[in-house]
Design an enzyme around this catalytic site. Structure first.
Site, short mmCIF file in Angstrom:
data_model
loop_
_atom_site.label_atom_id
_atom_site.label_comp_id
_atom_site.label_asym_id
_atom_site.label_seq_id
_atom_site.Cartn_x
_atom_site.Cartn_y
_atom_site.Cartn_z
CB SER A 208 62.98 74.16 59.51
OG SER A 208 62.83 75.13 58.50
CG ASP A 209 60.35 78.89 63.58
OD1 ASP A 209 59.81 79.58 62.69
OD2 ASP A 209 60.18 79.09 64.79
CB ALA A 210 61.40 81.48 59.29
CD1 TRP A 211 64.59 83.24 57.98
CD2 TRP A 211 66.10 82.52 56.49
NE1 TRP A 211 64.33 83.87 56.78
CE2 TRP A 211 65.26 83.46 55.85
CE3 TRP A 211 67.13 81.93 55.75
CZ2 TRP A 211 65.41 83.82 54.52
CZ3 TRP A 211 67.28 82.29 54.43
CH2 TRP A 211 66.44 83.22 53.82
CB ALA A 212 65.34 76.53 62.08
#
Length: 378
Positions: A208-212
């Site tokens: 995932s992208d950060a905090w997605a």
């Protein structure tokens, strides 16, 4: 880990790997991760021209050689995965991350992405093309807005560089923040399973992208609880969350509640392990300090960076002004804070030495009568 002390960093990485391999129950080596968009993002590593400048060379062979050098330094530094390259298309001048991309053309971006990913795979570094998909084409050039493009438009433009990356050896891909037709990319089964795995035969894993993942609850608002968000992502084909601070407890709860079948967990683990095996991490997890001292920031790579920088220069118009004749210059104005900054752009490491543009111009004018004027802002 990047303290600025290369020996200390390598010692720390080797000790962490030793504990993982020799003292953990399963003995699985760790994948240390960094960015390597235009050079390994760590101290004393060679920094090359930004991606948009490399694209401006129109030279995929040069990009391949640059990526090989980056991969060698990255691996020597102890990192075996890079959250690079950025293969999204930049088609809106308001996009704030244009410098990270290979520009607006799907064919050029595909060729450059292919060269980059092939070089990393050959050196045992896991490439992670990002952000899958259509990250920069929302209204206003925002990188996380809703996307309402037809499937045909996506396949003929945005998906092309990702396809080229997968076919050139990328073992990971990063899901984007944005949604496509209302479905966030991090839990988009059509994107992560039907296209990526079933059509393209992708053999790696998705991060995932950060905090997605919590973004499904707090931004997209399609999940009521963290457990629902985690289940939606895993069941759709996303294996690894970044950062991993959100995942563990909701994941355990979701499994207990029966939201995630155990075969999905097994498949996610298998995909990550397979990529580690394919990258050679199980065969050679440790760092060789002597190799790192020889490769990282070496003169050969510095000369390659110079070659790339020269080929990346784009001159839009020249009415006989350039090249400047130092013997005839009376006054030279240098404008802008970037002229004396040591920053090299987004996702940049700190090389052994940096010469600012202002310092370089002053050096070139030594021994002349030219009056140099510098203005920080205009």
């Amino acid at each position: 880990p990047s303290s600025g002390d290369l020996s200390k960093d390598l010692e720390g990485i080797n000790e962490a790997q030793r504990r993982a391999v020799e003292e953990s129950r399963l003995g699985i080596p760790v994948v240390f991760v960094t960015e390597c968009l235009h050079g390994c993002m760590a101290h004393v590593c060679t920094q090359f021209p930004q991606a948009i400048a490399l694209a401006a060379t129109w030279d995929p062979d040069l990009v391949y050689r640059v990526a090989k050098a980056i991969a060698r330094e990255t691996r020597a530094r102890g990192f075996r995965q890079c959250f690079s390259p950025v293969v999204n298309l930049a088609r809106d001048v308001r996009c704030g991350r244009t410098e990270e991309t290979y520009g607006e053309d799907p064919y050029l971006a595909s060729v450059m992405a292919s060269s980059f990913c092939r070089a990393l795979r050959e050196e045992g570094v896991i490439a992670t093309p990002k952000h899958f998909a259509a990250n920069y084409i929302a209204e206003g050039g925002r990188d996380s807005g809703e996307i309402h493009h037809s499937e045909r438009a996506l396949r003929e433009t945005e998906l092309q560089p990702f396809y080229a990356s997968m076919k050139s050896g990328a073992l990971c891909v990063m899901a984007a923040y944005n949604s496509i037709d209302g479905v966030p990319c991090s839990c988009n089964r059509w994107l992560l399973t039907e296209v990526l795995r079933w059509e393209w035969g992708f053999e790696g894993y998705v991060v995932s992208d950060a905090w997605a993942v919590p973004g499904l609850v707090y931004k997209h608002r399609i999940a009521a609880r963290p457990e629902d968000a985690v289940a939606a992502c895993l069941n759709s084909g996303l294996e690894v969350e970044l950062p991993a601070v959100f995942w563990r407890e909701p994941l355990e709860n979701a499994i207990k509640e029966g939201l995630i079948p155990m075969e999905v967990i097994d498949e996610a683990v298998r995909r990550v392990l397979r990529a580690k095996f394919l990258a050679g991490l199980f065969d050679d997890p440790f760092v060789d300090p002597s190799e790192a001292m020889r490769v990282v920031g070496c003169e050969e790579h510095r000369q390659l960076a110079l070659e790339a920088a020269r080929k990346a220069i784009v001159l839009l118009k020249n009415e006989g002004v350039l090249p400047l004749d130092r013997g005839k210059l009376r006054k030279l104005l240098v404008v802008g804070g970037a002229a004396k900054t040591l920053k090299l752009g987004g996702y940049s490491g700190v090389p052994k030495s940096v010469v600012t543009p202002l310092e370089a111009i002053k050096e070139k004018l030594q021994g002349t009568s030219t009056d140099l004027v510098y203005v920080e802002a205009c």
